[in-house]
Design a protein around this motif. Structure first.
Motif: not given
Length: 184
Positions: A13-17, A82-85, A89-91, A95-97
């Protein structure tokens, strides 16, 4: 005694943020610089005053930054686990979309508003569609100002009709239907 758990240094989650923030900020800065550079010509044409156009261009870019980065900050939270990569990536893509849709929407709104300014200025500069070849005579008697009655009204509110003369008929000769007419 070591109380730290073994495992990844940073959770998904932190990496995605962090990736979301970095990509969103880079996209916002890139689009804002493109709008600042290429929008100046459009604003010069739309507003005719170069100094005013430059000022409006900078104000639009500042507003663009505020709106878009504000949206990025508000939309930062990911409510799901977010259990996996792949789910991370979907989240991130979702967000970017949304950020890209907001960027595009703001861009088209700015173009719409500026094209309205330009259209108004262009219409003000156009000559009349067809030059007049002659003038129509004024109606006689002149029409009264708007809201006034063309002639004085009768007491009951309707215009009084003009008196009509009674037509005179020639006298008809008295003849009987059974009698033949005299020869002429």
């Amino acid at each position: 005694m070591n109380t730290f758990k073994k495992g990844p240094v940073m959770d998904l989650k932190l990496g995605t943020y962090l990736i979301y923030l970095a990509v969103s900020i880079v996209l916002t800065v890139w689009v804002a610089r493109t709008l600042l550079k290429n929008g100046q010509v459009f604003l010069d044409d739309a507003l005719t005053d170069e100094r005013l156009a430059k000022s409006v261009n900078h104000l639009l870019v500042v507003g663009f930054y505020l709106l878009n980065l504000g949206y990025v900050a508000v939309a930062l939270k990911i409510g799901q686990r977010l259990p996996d990569g792949s789910s991370a990536m979907e989240a991130l893509a979702w967000k970017l979309g949304l950020v890209l849709l907001v960027l595009g929407g703001l861009h088209f709104f700015n173009l719409f508003v500026l094209s309205r300014f330009r259209r108004r200025r262009m219409l003000d500069q156009l000559p009349p569609p067809v030059p007049p070849t002659r003038m129509m005579p004024a109606p006689y008697p002149p029409l009264p100002p708007y809201g006034m009655s063309p002639r004085p009204a009768a007491p009951h509110g309707y215009p009084k009709p003009a008196p009509q003369p009674v037509p005179q008929q020639a006298p008809r000769p008295e003849t009987q239907p059974d009698e033949p007419l005299p020869p002429q």
